[in-house]
Design an enzyme around this catalytic site. Structure first.
Site, PDB file in Angstrom:
ATOM      1  N   GLU A   1      45.338  43.722  33.199  1.00 28.50           N
ATOM      2  CA  GLU A   1      44.614  44.891  34.205  1.00 28.50           C
ATOM      3  C   GLU A   1      43.608  44.045  35.161  1.00 28.50           C
ATOM      4  OE1 GLU A   1      43.140  47.932  31.584  1.00 28.50           O
ATOM      5  OE2 GLU A   1      41.497  46.708  30.885  1.00 28.50           O
ATOM      6  N   ILE A   2      43.997  44.593  36.372  1.00 33.35           N
ATOM      7  CA  ILE A   2      42.966  44.246  37.362  1.00 33.35           C
ATOM      8  C   ILE A   2      42.327  45.508  37.793  1.00 33.35           C
ATOM      9  CG2 ILE A   2      42.590  43.301  39.654  1.00 33.35           C
ATOM     10  CD1 ILE A   2      44.897  41.669  39.062  1.00 33.35           C
TER      11      ILE A   2
END
Length: 216
Positions: free
Chosen positions: A116-117
């Site tokens: 996840e960013i």
């Protein structure tokens, strides 16, 4: 028993505390990188700048259903929270990613948080803080096994606009047996070294189609 508790500790920490750590205080963006993952593609841009320039809050590569026995009461708790705090729900939310019946039940879809960013200021904000505290007060992280993946996903889907969640289709990624390999032009031009046939995007138990229908 110690392993069971440690896993719940990890889920709770990733759900409500990592972004409050003093070492992360100066930072807004993070990219979660797990052990034993593979990245297969050249990346010729800064994904943090991309997220900021395009007003994105959460980015993912793989989505799938959660294992229902680990979260039997999570959705009812979410519904109770929404009933008490409707002001936090975005008018242009992604409920259709989470539910096939306008929120009555949860279809178990979540963004796989091994990748996840995201914007830590979203987790630090009022809506998510209230949400996490509400979940925390039920004890569900320990009485059940609420994972950070569904918790993050539900919050991102409900408290942001649907155009603020981004599918990084150009980042080849694999963890365990699940992989995302870019298709078409991106792969043919030699930017990626993965096998395009090793791709979870539209497997039977992938939730990507639920995300894509938000933008139909």
């Amino acid at each position: 028993m110690a392993a069971i508790v440690s896993y719940r500790n990890m889920c709770r920490f990733n759900s409500g505390f990592f972004f409050r750590h003093e070492l992360l205080t100066p930072y807004k963006w993070y990219w979660r990188v797990e052990p034993d993952v593979r990245y297969y593609c050249d990346l010729d841009y800064d994904p943090f700048l991309f997220m900021e320039d395009h007003d994105k809050i959460y980015g993912f590569t793989i989505s799938m259903p959660e294992w229902e026995p680990t979260i039997p009461s999570l959705w009812s708790t979410v519904k109770n929270f929404v009933a008490e705090y409707p002001q936090y729900v975005s008018p242009d939310n992604s409920m259709d990613f989470l539910s096939d019946n306008a929120g009555d039940s949860y279809n178990m879809c979540h963004f796989w948080s091994n990748f996840e960013i995201a914007d830590m200021d979203f987790w630090r904000g009022e809506a998510y803080t209230k949400f996490f505290e509400y979940l925390e007060n039920t004890g569900g992280f320990y009485y059940e096994r609420w994972g950070d993946a569904p918790v993050h996903s539900i919050a991102a889907a409900l408290f942001t606009r649907k155009d603020q969640i981004h599918f990084f289709k150009d980042i080849g990624y694999k963890h365990a047996e699940f992989a995302h390999c870019p298709q078409g032009k991106q792969w043919r031009e030699g930017h990626c070294s993965c096998d395009p046939n090793d791709n979870f995007d539209f497997a039977q138990n992938s939730c990507l189609r639920h995300f894509m229908r938000l933008h139909d």
